[in-house]
Design a protein around this motif. Sequence first.
Motif, PDB file in Angstrom:
ATOM      1  N   ARG A 121      35.247  38.925  33.651  1.00  0.00           N
ATOM      2  CA  ARG A 121      36.108  39.540  34.662  1.00  0.00           C
ATOM      3  C   ARG A 121      36.071  41.051  34.574  1.00  0.00           C
ATOM      4  O   ARG A 121      36.244  41.752  35.557  1.00  0.00           O
ATOM      5  N   LEU A 160      33.363  42.754  36.883  1.00  0.00           N
ATOM      6  CA  LEU A 160      33.673  42.973  38.292  1.00  0.00           C
ATOM      7  C   LEU A 160      34.992  43.691  38.485  1.00  0.00           C
ATOM      8  O   LEU A 160      35.104  44.657  39.215  1.00  0.00           O
ATOM      9  N   LEU A 161      36.008  43.239  37.782  1.00  0.00           N
ATOM     10  CA  LEU A 161      37.348  43.741  38.067  1.00  0.00           C
ATOM     11  C   LEU A 161      37.597  45.133  37.548  1.00  0.00           C
ATOM     12  O   LEU A 161      38.379  45.882  38.117  1.00  0.00           O
ATOM     13  N   LEU A 172      36.906  47.390  40.264  1.00  0.00           N
ATOM     14  CA  LEU A 172      37.433  47.028  41.571  1.00  0.00           C
ATOM     15  C   LEU A 172      38.006  48.194  42.353  1.00  0.00           C
ATOM     16  O   LEU A 172      37.629  48.424  43.489  1.00  0.00           O
ATOM     17  N   TRP A 217      36.473  32.280  47.898  1.00  0.00           N
ATOM     18  CA  TRP A 217      37.017  32.529  46.561  1.00  0.00           C
ATOM     19  C   TRP A 217      38.040  31.447  46.237  1.00  0.00           C
ATOM     20  O   TRP A 217      38.949  31.186  47.031  1.00  0.00           O
ATOM     21  N   GLY A 264      34.362  33.881  37.067  1.00  0.00           N
ATOM     22  CA  GLY A 264      35.053  34.821  36.196  1.00  0.00           C
ATOM     23  C   GLY A 264      36.173  34.124  35.463  1.00  0.00           C
ATOM     24  O   GLY A 264      36.346  32.906  35.562  1.00  0.00           O
ATOM     25  N   TYR A 298      38.721  33.593  38.707  1.00  0.00           N
ATOM     26  CA  TYR A 298      38.292  33.067  40.004  1.00  0.00           C
ATOM     27  C   TYR A 298      36.863  32.560  39.917  1.00  0.00           C
ATOM     28  O   TYR A 298      36.111  32.845  38.989  1.00  0.00           O
ATOM     29  N   ALA A 349      33.636  32.256  42.902  1.00  0.00           N
ATOM     30  CA  ALA A 349      33.311  32.681  44.257  1.00  0.00           C
ATOM     31  C   ALA A 349      31.915  32.217  44.649  1.00  0.00           C
ATOM     32  O   ALA A 349      30.996  32.193  43.827  1.00  0.00           O
ATOM     33  N   SER A 369      43.732  41.823  37.112  1.00  0.00           N
ATOM     34  CA  SER A 369      43.616  40.491  36.558  1.00  0.00           C
ATOM     35  C   SER A 369      44.931  39.752  36.728  1.00  0.00           C
ATOM     36  O   SER A 369      45.961  40.338  37.061  1.00  0.00           O
ATOM     37  N   ARG A 395      33.624  41.504  48.388  1.00  0.00           N
ATOM     38  CA  ARG A 395      33.815  41.293  46.950  1.00  0.00           C
ATOM     39  C   ARG A 395      35.101  41.960  46.467  1.00  0.00           C
ATOM     40  O   ARG A 395      35.852  41.385  45.672  1.00  0.00           O
ATOM     41  N   THR A 396      35.355  43.173  46.927  1.00  0.00           N
ATOM     42  CA  THR A 396      36.513  43.915  46.453  1.00  0.00           C
ATOM     43  C   THR A 396      37.816  43.264  46.896  1.00  0.00           C
ATOM     44  O   THR A 396      38.715  43.028  46.091  1.00  0.00           O
ATOM     45  N   ALA A 427      38.240  39.629  45.368  1.00  0.00           N
ATOM     46  CA  ALA A 427      38.636  39.643  43.961  1.00  0.00           C
ATOM     47  C   ALA A 427      40.097  40.025  43.802  1.00  0.00           C
ATOM     48  O   ALA A 427      40.811  39.483  42.949  1.00  0.00           O
TER      49      ALA A 427
END
Length: 453
Positions: free
Chosen positions: A6, A9-10, A13, A64, A115, A118, A120, A333, A398-399, A402
């Motif tokens: 996570r 990606l996060l 973000l 997602w 992740g 999540y 996706a 998160s 994606r943004t 998430a």
Amino acid sequence: MTEIDRRTLLAGLPAAAALAAAPAIAATAAPKPVYGAETFRLANGLTGVVIPMRRAPVVAHMVWYRVGGADEPPGLSGMAHFLEHLMFKGTPNIGPGQFSRRVAREGGRDNAFTGHDYTAYFQQVAADRLELVMGMEADRMANILLDPKDIEPERQVILEERLQIVENNPRSRFRERLAASFYLNHPYGRPIIGWEHEIRAIPREALLDFHRRHYGPGNAILVVQGDVTTERVARLAERTYGAVPASTRVERRRPQEPPHDGERRLILRDARVREPSFARLYPAPHAHASVETSDALEVLSHLLGSGPASLMWKALVDTGLAASVSAAYGGDSVDPSEFGLYASPRPGVAPEKLEGALDDLIGRVLQEGVLEAEVARAVREIIAQSAFARDSLMGGARTIGAALAVDLPLDYVEYWPTRIAQVTAERVTEAARAVLRRDASLTGWLVPAEARA
């Protein structure tokens, strides 16, 4: 198809959402949303998001699910990632392997990732093929087969994936051990790909139950970005996803962390390592607890460890102690997260010398605070580096996907540039003093087998 930490990606973000906004925003100017996304909701519980982007007749289509590696039952780590692989193995209407082949025949591409918070699935296709991929995705939401003859071969694929990306990579093993050592009770400490012995033990019945519980429209978010209108997407969604039986939102029930009291250390020795690697993790609040603190920590991570102008670079790289440095904060998160500092010493530099210099730097930051000029520079760089995100067909999908998947509101992304421009040195210093507590940290070293740390 892959598993993705996570943090990968996060942690980036907000930067992905910042785009090309100016670092100084006039107090009297009305803030403008970054993407101008619109939402709708189907009667069966599905949330829909549309991000218009009409530069070319193409779309990115993402689904997602609010479920990831941290939602697995104890003893079955890797199940969310395992199910992600098996989602490509067919339904009564689409044969094994045919999902991706159909997308490719239409000139598109597809993939998926898992992740901690999540899972996706996405496709990029021509705009006039949107209904096709929506129908296919809705089909496997409702009708996945999980044929026993597909499960065991895919289990071996995942075990080989774990061997290649974790066991054969000392730094991946180090990151995995760091997480397991840092989180005392929370499932963020489990690897998303799973522990080998637990991957081998995941039964088909558990996979079916996991899909049945979590893969319903009430637990899903549809995001479409590209040459579309909200009216068209909502109409197509009703025609495809609307046929899936209604489901409710799944409540996440996870073990939480106790207070992190006491400094801890991890030393991992590996004969394949030539030069050591350093990491220090601190418990950190997530954006749900305080958006203001989360924004300040995002700026702090950039100020400390991003590029030649950062404080860690000046203290460690410019002085010849380190070959590389970085910092990361993963506050976007579901549950509280971590703030991390990372470095690789130059050949011949003793680990304790690098660690001591970093301790001195952190001590100065905590005692003296950060400067407004440093914060202003960090904000400018964060926004400038993300200026091209808006040109990406997948960037907004994606943004926003998430963020919504971890229950952050749409405005969290849409008005991030406005908020980040208002971060002050006082807020960054306050956040640093609250989070960078040595007595709650984990310090880790990956060293050659014969070395001592």
